[in-house]
Design a protein around this motif. Sequence first.
Motif, PDB file in Angstrom:
ATOM      1  N   ARG A 165      -7.123   1.534  -1.006  1.00 57.38           N
ATOM      2  CA  ARG A 165      -6.686   1.369  -2.394  1.00 57.38           C
ATOM      3  C   ARG A 165      -6.399  -0.104  -2.655  1.00 57.38           C
ATOM      4  O   ARG A 165      -5.576  -0.723  -1.982  1.00 57.38           O
ATOM      5  N   LEU A 166      -7.105  -0.660  -3.631  1.00 53.64           N
ATOM      6  CA  LEU A 166      -6.917  -2.052  -4.040  1.00 53.64           C
ATOM      7  C   LEU A 166      -6.582  -2.056  -5.521  1.00 53.64           C
ATOM      8  O   LEU A 166      -7.460  -2.047  -6.373  1.00 53.64           O
ATOM      9  N   ASP A 167      -5.282  -2.070  -5.839  1.00 54.40           N
ATOM     10  CA  ASP A 167      -4.835  -1.924  -7.223  1.00 54.40           C
ATOM     11  C   ASP A 167      -4.268  -3.231  -7.759  1.00 54.40           C
ATOM     12  O   ASP A 167      -3.071  -3.369  -8.021  1.00 54.40           O
ATOM     13  N   GLY A 168      -5.116  -4.204  -7.888  1.00 54.50           N
ATOM     14  CA  GLY A 168      -4.706  -5.456  -8.511  1.00 54.50           C
ATOM     15  C   GLY A 168      -3.539  -6.099  -7.797  1.00 54.50           C
ATOM     16  O   GLY A 168      -3.629  -6.483  -6.636  1.00 54.50           O
ATOM     17  N   SER A 169      -2.409  -6.212  -8.484  1.00 51.09           N
ATOM     18  CA  SER A 169      -1.250  -6.915  -7.940  1.00 51.09           C
ATOM     19  C   SER A 169      -0.503  -6.102  -6.901  1.00 51.09           C
ATOM     20  O   SER A 169       0.311  -6.641  -6.151  1.00 51.09           O
ATOM     21  N   ASP A 170      -0.741  -4.785  -6.860  1.00 51.69           N
ATOM     22  CA  ASP A 170      -0.067  -3.956  -5.859  1.00 51.69           C
ATOM     23  C   ASP A 170      -0.592  -4.262  -4.467  1.00 51.69           C
ATOM     24  O   ASP A 170      -1.716  -4.724  -4.286  1.00 51.69           O
ATOM     25  N   ALA A 171       0.236  -4.001  -3.472  1.00 48.89           N
ATOM     26  CA  ALA A 171      -0.178  -4.222  -2.092  1.00 48.89           C
ATOM     27  C   ALA A 171      -1.334  -3.290  -1.747  1.00 48.89           C
ATOM     28  O   ALA A 171      -1.302  -2.103  -2.080  1.00 48.89           O
ATOM     29  N   PRO A 172      -2.377  -3.798  -1.063  1.00 49.62           N
ATOM     30  CA  PRO A 172      -3.464  -2.907  -0.655  1.00 49.62           C
ATOM     31  C   PRO A 172      -2.946  -1.895   0.354  1.00 49.62           C
ATOM     32  O   PRO A 172      -1.995  -2.148   1.091  1.00 49.62           O
ATOM     33  N   ALA A 173      -3.578  -0.712   0.384  1.00 54.17           N
ATOM     34  CA  ALA A 173      -3.092   0.355   1.263  1.00 54.17           C
ATOM     35  C   ALA A 173      -4.231   1.274   1.661  1.00 54.17           C
ATOM     36  O   ALA A 173      -5.231   1.405   0.952  1.00 54.17           O
ATOM     37  N   LEU A 174      -4.047   1.905   2.809  1.00 53.80           N
ATOM     38  CA  LEU A 174      -4.898   3.015   3.229  1.00 53.80           C
ATOM     39  C   LEU A 174      -4.165   4.302   2.880  1.00 53.80           C
ATOM     40  O   LEU A 174      -3.134   4.621   3.478  1.00 53.80           O
ATOM     41  N   ASP A 175      -4.678   5.027   1.918  1.00 53.69           N
ATOM     42  CA  ASP A 175      -4.040   6.268   1.501  1.00 53.69           C
ATOM     43  C   ASP A 175      -4.552   7.441   2.333  1.00 53.69           C
ATOM     44  O   ASP A 175      -5.759   7.555   2.605  1.00 53.69           O
ATOM     45  N   GLY A 176      -3.632   8.303   2.724  1.00 47.71           N
ATOM     46  CA  GLY A 176      -4.002   9.536   3.416  1.00 47.71           C
ATOM     47  C   GLY A 176      -4.633   9.321   4.766  1.00 47.71           C
ATOM     48  O   GLY A 176      -5.442  10.147   5.204  1.00 47.71           O
ATOM     49  N   PHE A 177      -4.264   8.234   5.461  1.00 49.15           N
ATOM     50  CA  PHE A 177      -4.873   7.990   6.766  1.00 49.15           C
ATOM     51  C   PHE A 177      -4.495   9.095   7.744  1.00 49.15           C
ATOM     52  O   PHE A 177      -3.342   9.511   7.833  1.00 49.15           O
TER      53      PHE A 177
END
Length: 429
Positions: A165-177
């Motif tokens: 997940r790359l949501d602009g200003s939000d921290a990037p994350a791996l969702d549901g790993f």
Amino acid sequence: MTNPNPDSFPRPDRRTALRATAGLAAFSFAGCLGGDSTDGADDGVDGTAGNASGDGASADDGADVDYAVERVAEGFENPWGLAFLPGDGRLLVTERLGRLSLVDPADGSTRTVAGAPEVFSRGQGGLLDIEIHPAYPTDPRVYLTYAASDDSGAAATHVGSGRLRLDGSDAPALDGFEPICVAEPFRDSELHFGSRVTFGPDGALFVTVGDRRDTEFGPDHVSQDRSNELGSTLRLTADGDPHPDNPFVDDPNARDTIYSYGHRNPQGMAVRSETGRIWQCEHGERDGDEINVIERGGNYGWPVASEACNYGTDERVAPSHRERGDAVAPVHYWPCGSGGFPPSGAVFYEGDAFPEWRGDLFAGTLAAQYLGRFTVEGAGATEAAVTEREPLLADRDWRVRALAVEPTTGHLYVAVDAADAPVVRLVPA
């Protein structure tokens, strides 16, 4: 050959972004200039250039290519895997201690990606390789290989995936790993996790698994026993299930995930685009390192066939592959007494920045501390005409851990294995 890195623990994020200048001042010469991982100006350029041939190198199509080394970012703790996001230009970097980072090569800025798994970061274990789903960004799954432990403290090579997940200003994350495959059995060992991962041209997911440093050499060794997944290449679906076309799916005495077996510790893997074949670089015991072309159901011999000697001796571990009709011989190897080529990341070069290198195999070496280049002639079934050329990045004291080619520019990226390490790129001088 074991990894000399000591056990260590995560530290606060102190990575430094390095901005590379557009105008690169470089010079060329015969041979690769030295330097260590702290060299370089603040503009991100090491101030050195290289020539891929060296004095007295035999002539080949890539022998006179001038290159320069730029620093992209630094301060990584034992980086292990590199993967570019298709159509994006940014780079994902794994660090063995358990951190996943997103790097923008344009300015060297680095952000930590949340959601990485908890890892067994001891010995050679930790957060290891990384791969992107071929349909990214339509399918945003990112795949990680890593060592993780069970309740008893024993460890195994894991494969897991999550949605980036790359949501602009939000921290990037791996969702549901979550883990999608665990190479069993768990072992009370900190060594030989293998752990390279790549997608084949048919969409299958290939994963290497080491023998976990089983020293009971002989026909009952774990790498020769197909009832477990150690010392093997696994072939999975994108969801982590055994591929339905695997060679042993109908054998009740074999794991249906296994594609090839008889491996010791393969830490380099790449697809050759000319043929679609999977190539691997594998650690030997004392020397005996190998480059293999992987065949469906192939037995690669370890430890009943090997080109290595036992550590500390000149005694052969086993007869040569060529003395056994049931073992697939390497297409290139370093025999006992040669000094070896303890390998790590590998990639076939198909970029535009260095057209003379197209089709060449690049592989990092750890203890020998250079970047190897290999020309490959022929596209037949054996693909045996492999020639090692003059080393690149020699005399820098860099253990070369991972490689990647930036799809748009064709620049060759290199991750250095150290506790305070840079990611650099080779560009035309």
